[in-house]
Structure formats: structure tokens, C-alpha cells
Design a protein around this motif. Sequence first.
Motif, PDB file in Angstrom:
ATOM      1  N   LYS A 170      -4.366   7.707 -29.009  1.00 48.78           N
ATOM      2  CA  LYS A 170      -4.160   7.944 -30.446  1.00 48.78           C
ATOM      3  C   LYS A 170      -5.325   8.683 -31.088  1.00 48.78           C
ATOM      4  CE  LYS A 170      -2.997   5.666 -34.793  1.00 48.78           C
ATOM      5  NZ  LYS A 170      -2.701   4.377 -35.468  1.00 48.78           N
ATOM      6  N   THR A 189      -4.848  12.337 -32.650  1.00 43.47           N
ATOM      7  CA  THR A 189      -5.058  12.498 -34.088  1.00 43.47           C
ATOM      8  C   THR A 189      -5.976  13.668 -34.373  1.00 43.47           C
ATOM      9  OG1 THR A 189      -4.701  10.134 -34.486  1.00 43.47           O
ATOM     10  CG2 THR A 189      -5.927  11.358 -36.169  1.00 43.47           C
ATOM     11  N   PRO A 196      -2.703  16.987 -34.887  1.00 43.85           N
ATOM     12  CA  PRO A 196      -2.340  16.381 -36.174  1.00 43.85           C
ATOM     13  C   PRO A 196      -1.118  17.047 -36.790  1.00 43.85           C
ATOM     14  CG  PRO A 196      -4.093  17.951 -36.498  1.00 43.85           C
ATOM     15  CD  PRO A 196      -3.841  17.917 -35.006  1.00 43.85           C
ATOM     16  N   ASN A 244       1.594  11.772 -38.088  1.00 45.03           N
ATOM     17  CA  ASN A 244       1.218  12.281 -36.767  1.00 45.03           C
ATOM     18  C   ASN A 244       2.185  11.801 -35.703  1.00 45.03           C
ATOM     19  OD1 ASN A 244      -1.052  13.612 -37.756  1.00 45.03           O
ATOM     20  ND2 ASN A 244      -2.422  11.901 -37.348  1.00 45.03           N
TER      21      ASN A 244
END
Length: 298
Positions: free
Chosen positions: A109, A113, A117, A125
Motif C-alpha cells: 500500500k 500510494t 496514486p 487509490n
Amino acid sequence: MHRSLLPLLVSLSPAILFLLPGIIVTQEGLWEDYKYGHGDLDNHNFCTWKCLLFTLQWPGTFCQSLNNVSLCRIPPTVNNWTIHGLWPLHAKNRCDCWPMFPSDVQELKAELTELWPSFVRFKSNFHFWREEWRKHGACAACVEGMNSPLRYFQVCVKLRARFNIHSLLEDAGITPSCERPYKVKVNKSNSDLGKDFSKPLMSSLPVEEVQSVLAPHVGDKLEIQCITDEQDRELWFQLKIRLNRNLTVGCDLCTDAEDAPKIQPGSRPVPSPGHPCPDRVPFYYFPINHERPQRPCG
């Protein structure tokens, strides 16, 4: 086993979920199978594609690609090229039967991110990632190294590290600018440089060739993709890198014109598929403007 049943089965207890003649499936074994995928998917007849497009997008001009630029935002932590997707070309069937959940990519994650994005306000996201998995990743899953959401996104993260476009360009003196134009490639005869363009140059600075900088690193099958803004300027929007199934560069067995994400009519701000930047027309590599992402150069 049909993949749409896997999340349900994983949530069940006790430890042994079911028995079939000669087969015992445990909860632990089923979860590992779901998380990391099957090794025999490449035997399925839907795995007919030969090439992949690894597509990177430039945040500085992404907002201009939307029908409704007011719904675009660039997170303050984003200052580099980001991932748009990894797309099998000419895949005959799109598999919607393999769902994706936040837990599938939880360990990635933080990296996703940063590197992948969403720039659309109403789209999280995870919504973006799940959309790319459903449209493209599930088709790529017939290759063992990408045969689960986790593995697919791990490959994408590794490809992003492998192709550090910003550093390659910066080392060659190609940096984002509101005034300085660039070209895809310079024609053999440069005597007409700055002449006969569809629009006059905004600067007298030399027009640098981008393709020659990137091709040694990403292959000569790359596509430098532009959008046209309201002032009829060509803006660098995306970079498409063509890969073979084994992720080596330069797959030349297909064309990608029909393989970009399809645009559906409607009022939602969907991204433009863009077009190859014209060889003889200078384009602009706008800087990222977090405060005014819709109009980074006014």
C-alpha cells in the motif's frame, strides 16, 4: 475452482473447508492459493497475448487530459512519473471473475500510494488499482509471475523502479518547463528546426530530442504520448513502454492503437487516451503544480 468463490471460502471455518474425492482443501492452503495465485493459468486458452504496455503518466499534464479538470488533484507527495497500468495487448477475453480486495495489496500500500496514486477526486487509490486489475491484471494473470493481484502489482512496482524516467531525462538536461519545447526525435535535416511547425515556438531555446535519450533504456518501441490543450499546444502526457511476456523491452508483434483504455461517453471526468506526439511539432513537458494542477503554466 471458480475464483469468485475464493473470498467466501477463505472466510469460512473450520480449518478443513470441504472435501472432494481425493482432495482436501484447508483454510490455510486456500488462502495461500488465493493470495499468490495458481501456477497453471498459462495453460488456459485466454492467454493469447504476446505483448504488454507498461504505461507511465506525467502528473504535470494529467489534469488537462480530463473532461472536467476541476475534479483533478495532485497529492503534495507526488513529484515524479507515476504508474497508469500494465496492459496485455490484444487479450481476447477480459476476466471479471477474479475480485480484488484491499488486503490483497496491503503489504504494497505505501509503495502503491506513492507510485500509483489516483489524481481524480472522487476515485480513491484503491478504486484505481482495482479498476486496473479488473481491466488488465486479471488477463495478465495467465503468466505465473503475475498470477494474483499481489504479484501483478509487485511486478508493476519493480518495473517502475527499473524505468526511472525522471532521472534519465534530467541527466540529459530534459527538465519540466513552461517555456522550453522538446521533440520526439530530430529529423535528419535540422535546417528547418523552428519552421513549419503548426504553432510557433514559445522559446528560442534548442529543441531537444527525447526519443534518443529514452530508447537505449526502454527500447525503440516506446510511444511518447501527448494531449492537446485549449491553446493547441502539445503536452507530454504519457509514456508507453512495450514489453514481451518475459518483461524484456521491445515487443514488436502487435500495435497498441486499439489497446488503450476505452473511453465511455458521459459526464464523469475520464482521462483522454491521448495520441502519439507528432514528430515535427514541439511538445511541452509542463512542471507539476500542486496548487494549480489544472493550469500549471497559466
